[in-house]
Write a protein that holds these residues in place. Structure first.
Motif, PDB file in Angstrom:
ATOM      1  N   LEU A  41      -4.852  -1.580   9.112  1.00  0.00           N
ATOM      2  CA  LEU A  41      -4.438  -1.004   8.843  1.00  0.00           C
ATOM      3  C   LEU A  41      -3.217  -1.264   8.107  1.00  0.00           C
ATOM      4  CD1 LEU A  41      -4.340   1.968  11.600  1.00  0.00           C
ATOM      5  CD2 LEU A  41      -5.329   1.767   9.158  1.00  0.00           C
ATOM      6  N   PRO A  42      -3.277  -1.124   6.640  1.00  0.00           N
ATOM      7  CA  PRO A  42      -1.670  -1.355   6.613  1.00  0.00           C
ATOM      8  C   PRO A  42      -0.289  -0.981   6.988  1.00  0.00           C
ATOM      9  CG  PRO A  42      -2.277   0.866   4.973  1.00  0.00           C
ATOM     10  CD  PRO A  42      -3.625   0.275   6.877  1.00  0.00           C
ATOM     11  N   ILE A  43       0.617  -1.396   6.806  1.00  0.00           N
ATOM     12  CA  ILE A  43       2.098  -1.911   7.073  1.00  0.00           C
ATOM     13  C   ILE A  43       2.281  -0.877   5.595  1.00  0.00           C
ATOM     14  CG2 ILE A  43       3.864  -2.452   7.834  1.00  0.00           C
ATOM     15  CD1 ILE A  43       3.131  -4.860   8.844  1.00  0.00           C
TER      16      ILE A  43
ATOM     17  N   PHE B  56       6.840  -1.101   2.649  1.00  0.00           N
ATOM     18  CA  PHE B  56       6.939  -2.535   3.024  1.00  0.00           C
ATOM     19  C   PHE B  56       6.127  -3.451   1.845  1.00  0.00           C
ATOM     20  CE2 PHE B  56       4.417  -6.052   5.114  1.00  0.00           C
ATOM     21  CZ  PHE B  56       4.789  -6.546   6.304  1.00  0.00           C
ATOM     22  N   HIS B  57       7.119  -5.046   1.389  1.00  0.00           N
ATOM     23  CA  HIS B  57       5.900  -5.642   0.211  1.00  0.00           C
ATOM     24  C   HIS B  57       5.615  -7.104   1.573  1.00  0.00           C
ATOM     25  CE1 HIS B  57       7.662  -3.059  -2.967  1.00  0.00           C
ATOM     26  NE2 HIS B  57       8.694  -3.430  -2.501  1.00  0.00           N
TER      27      HIS B  57
ATOM     28  N   ARG C 220      -1.213  -6.049  11.177  1.00  0.00           N
ATOM     29  CA  ARG C 220      -2.114  -5.887   9.927  1.00  0.00           C
ATOM     30  C   ARG C 220      -4.033  -6.522  10.817  1.00  0.00           C
ATOM     31  NH1 ARG C 220      -4.038  -4.016   4.647  1.00  0.00           N
ATOM     32  NH2 ARG C 220      -6.002  -4.573   4.536  1.00  0.00           N
ATOM     33  N   GLU C 221      -4.022  -7.800  11.292  1.00  0.00           N
ATOM     34  CA  GLU C 221      -4.781  -8.294  10.889  1.00  0.00           C
ATOM     35  C   GLU C 221      -5.281  -7.187  12.693  1.00  0.00           C
ATOM     36  OE1 GLU C 221      -5.999 -12.549   9.803  1.00  0.00           O
ATOM     37  OE2 GLU C 221      -5.544 -10.701   8.589  1.00  0.00           O
TER      38      GLU C 221
ATOM     39  N   GLU D 157       0.876  -1.555   0.120  1.00  0.00           N
ATOM     40  CA  GLU D 157       0.144   0.257  -0.046  1.00  0.00           C
ATOM     41  C   GLU D 157       0.654   1.301  -0.107  1.00  0.00           C
ATOM     42  OE1 GLU D 157      -3.309   0.330   1.550  1.00  0.00           O
ATOM     43  OE2 GLU D 157      -4.079  -1.146   1.456  1.00  0.00           O
ATOM     44  N   PRO D 158       1.023   1.954  -1.436  1.00  0.00           N
ATOM     45  CA  PRO D 158       1.179   3.164  -1.105  1.00  0.00           C
ATOM     46  C   PRO D 158       1.304   4.543  -0.549  1.00  0.00           C
ATOM     47  CG  PRO D 158       0.401   2.635  -3.025  1.00  0.00           C
ATOM     48  CD  PRO D 158       0.864   1.589  -2.327  1.00  0.00           C
TER      49      PRO D 158
END
Ligand code: GDP
Ligand code: MG
Length: 444
Positions: free
Chosen positions: A267-269, A284-285, A262-263, A91-92
């Motif tokens: 919220l996205p890292i 973060f990929h 995240r779970e 998530e950019p």
């Protein structure tokens, strides 16, 4: 980075793959080990429970038990599920559509906020933006000084005030300064509390109201484990976060925070940080991170390197044939020659997904120059028809091939077995479902 967890998972799967086919009991005991490893890494128990249930369900659904490479298949499923709990796609960082992109950095004291503010400024600068750093922390004596030093280091201006004032007011004046100076990004550092009490929550909420941030990044210190995840949730309740940054992932951390946050928060890292230097900020990929945990190496770098030295179309071509199961001995030979061209083998092998296991399954004691030469000689001693359809190679052909290259029929047999194992592994790897999603990377 998450070394203990990584080692335990890898040894579990190495054992699972060793004996060929597996039973349901083997799968169960492997899942038990994975469960214990995750819990010991301090991963949230609910996350662990759901994770195991999903891996189990997929493994049964994918008929892993019937498979000839069950270990590989289970790793592929575990990898996919890890990617999922880490958030799926990357998530950019969001960008403001109008006006400067505004980032609010919050989190508990000592979690790495101020350092992160500097890192983000550098990151945005490298992205072509003109950032302004803003200090709002009067709690710690040298807080704004720390930000100034960071700003100086990267040539980014810092807005700080001499006299103590409420954070929302400073925020308002900082935005005016951003507009005056033509900044296209604003990174606001905040004070940290030890915990999030009501006063502090209100202060942050007011600051956020004033700034109207594009991103509210909540900093989670990997060293504090589950506690950090709970706090992240509290921060999210107070200021409505848009993303998580996990810091100190380099420390000898057990990893629970990264795998749970995240779970738990939804919220996205967005980033992780892996050291004290400013540059040690990684977008973060989820995919690459999962691969690293499972010891699959850095497939992305490997593919990049392959495309560089072999040529993109050719790489994609071979990969496509592998995917369709058309990978024949000609391809095998070509591939061996290409791998040799790519440079020192030891370095390459570290990047190759499951290199250790591949060596084991292919029963290659040591991949050295001699191994390549022998394999090459055997294949070159075959007729074109034999190379394209290895299944026609019977006892008498085997003897003829061996005689042609000065080796024993058993050597020819070994090579054929290695080729078959390689073919199976390649198919799993390029299927897009397998480790590293090689197929996806190659745009298949
Ligand atoms: P703040 O109180 O939240 O503003 O935290 P700081 O930015 O001042 O950082 C606290 C300490 O953690 C400093 O010594 C940083 O150098 C260190 N730190 C921050 N991020 C990392 C990281 O990713 N790895 C390591 N090893 N140290 C970090
Ligand atoms: Mg600070």
């Amino acid at each position: 980075m998450l070394d203990a967890l990584s080692e335990r998972l890898q040894s579990t799967f190495a054992r699972l793959g060793r004996g060929g086919r597996i039973t349901e009991a083997d799968l169960d005991s492997a899942m038990r080990e994975v469960r214990v490893a995750l819990l010991e890494a301090d991963v949230n128990f609910r996350v662990v429970r759901d994770f195991i249930a999903r891996v189990r369900e997929r493994s049964v659904g994918a008929e892993v038990l019937q498979s000839i490479t069950p270990g590989q298949q289970v790793i592929g499923i575990v990898h996919d599920q890890l990617v999922e709990i880490l958030g799926g796609n990357e998530e950019p960082l969001l960008r403001a559509e109008k006006g400067p992109t505004k980032i609010l950095v919050c989190g508990v004291q000592g979690s790495g906020k101020t350092t992160l503010a500097g890192r983000l400024a550098l990151h945005l600068q490298q992205d072509g933006l003109r950032p302004l750093l803003v200090a709002t922390d009067f709690q710690r004596a040298a807080a704004s000084e720390q930000l100034r030093v960071l700003g100086d280091q990267i040539g980014v201006p810092v807005y700080a005030e001499e006299r103590e004032a409420p954070a929302p007011e400073i925020g308002k004046r900082a935005l005016a300064e951003a507009q005056r100076s033509g900044a296209t990004a604003v990174v606001v550092d905040t004070r940290g509390a030890v915990a999030l009490d009501d006063d502090f929550a209100d202060e942050l909420a007011d600051l956020a109201d004033e700034i109207d941030p594009t991103e509210v990044l909540i900093v989670v210190d990997a060293m504090t484990g589950q506690e950090a995840v709970t706090l992240a949730q509290d921060f999210d309740d107070a200021v409505e976060g848009t993303g998580i940054v996990v810091t100190k992932v380099d420390s000898d951390t057990r990893g629970g925070a990264v795998l749970s946050v995240r779970e738990v928060t939804g919220l996205p890292i967005k980033f992780i940080t892996t050291g004290e230097r400013l540059e040690e900020l990684e977008v973060f990929h989820p995919d690459r991170f999962a691969s690293r945990i499972l010891g699959m190496g850095d497939v992305v770098s490997l593919v990049e390197k392959a495309k560089e030295s072999i040529g993109e179309t050719e790489v994609r071509d071979v990969a496509r044939r592998m995917q369709r199961g058309e990978f024949d001995l000609e391809d095998f030979l070509l591939q061996m020659q290409q791998v040799q061209e790519m440079g020192p083998l030891s370095g390459l092998l570290d990047m190759l997904p499951g290199a250790g296991q591949m060596k084991q399954q292919m029963q290659i004691p040591e991949i050295d120059e001699r191994f390549w030469k022998h394999s090459e000689a055997i294949i070159l001693s075959m007729t074109p028809a034999e190379r394209r359809r290895p299944e026609i190679i019977d006892g008498s052909r085997r003897r003829r091939i061996a005689a042609g290259c000065g080796m024993q029929p058993a050597d020819v047999n070994r090579l054929l077995n290695q080729y078959r194992e390689a073919k199976k592994l390649m198919q799993v790897m390029t299927s897009g479902k397998g480790p590293g999603g090689l197929g996806k990377l190659l745009g298949l």
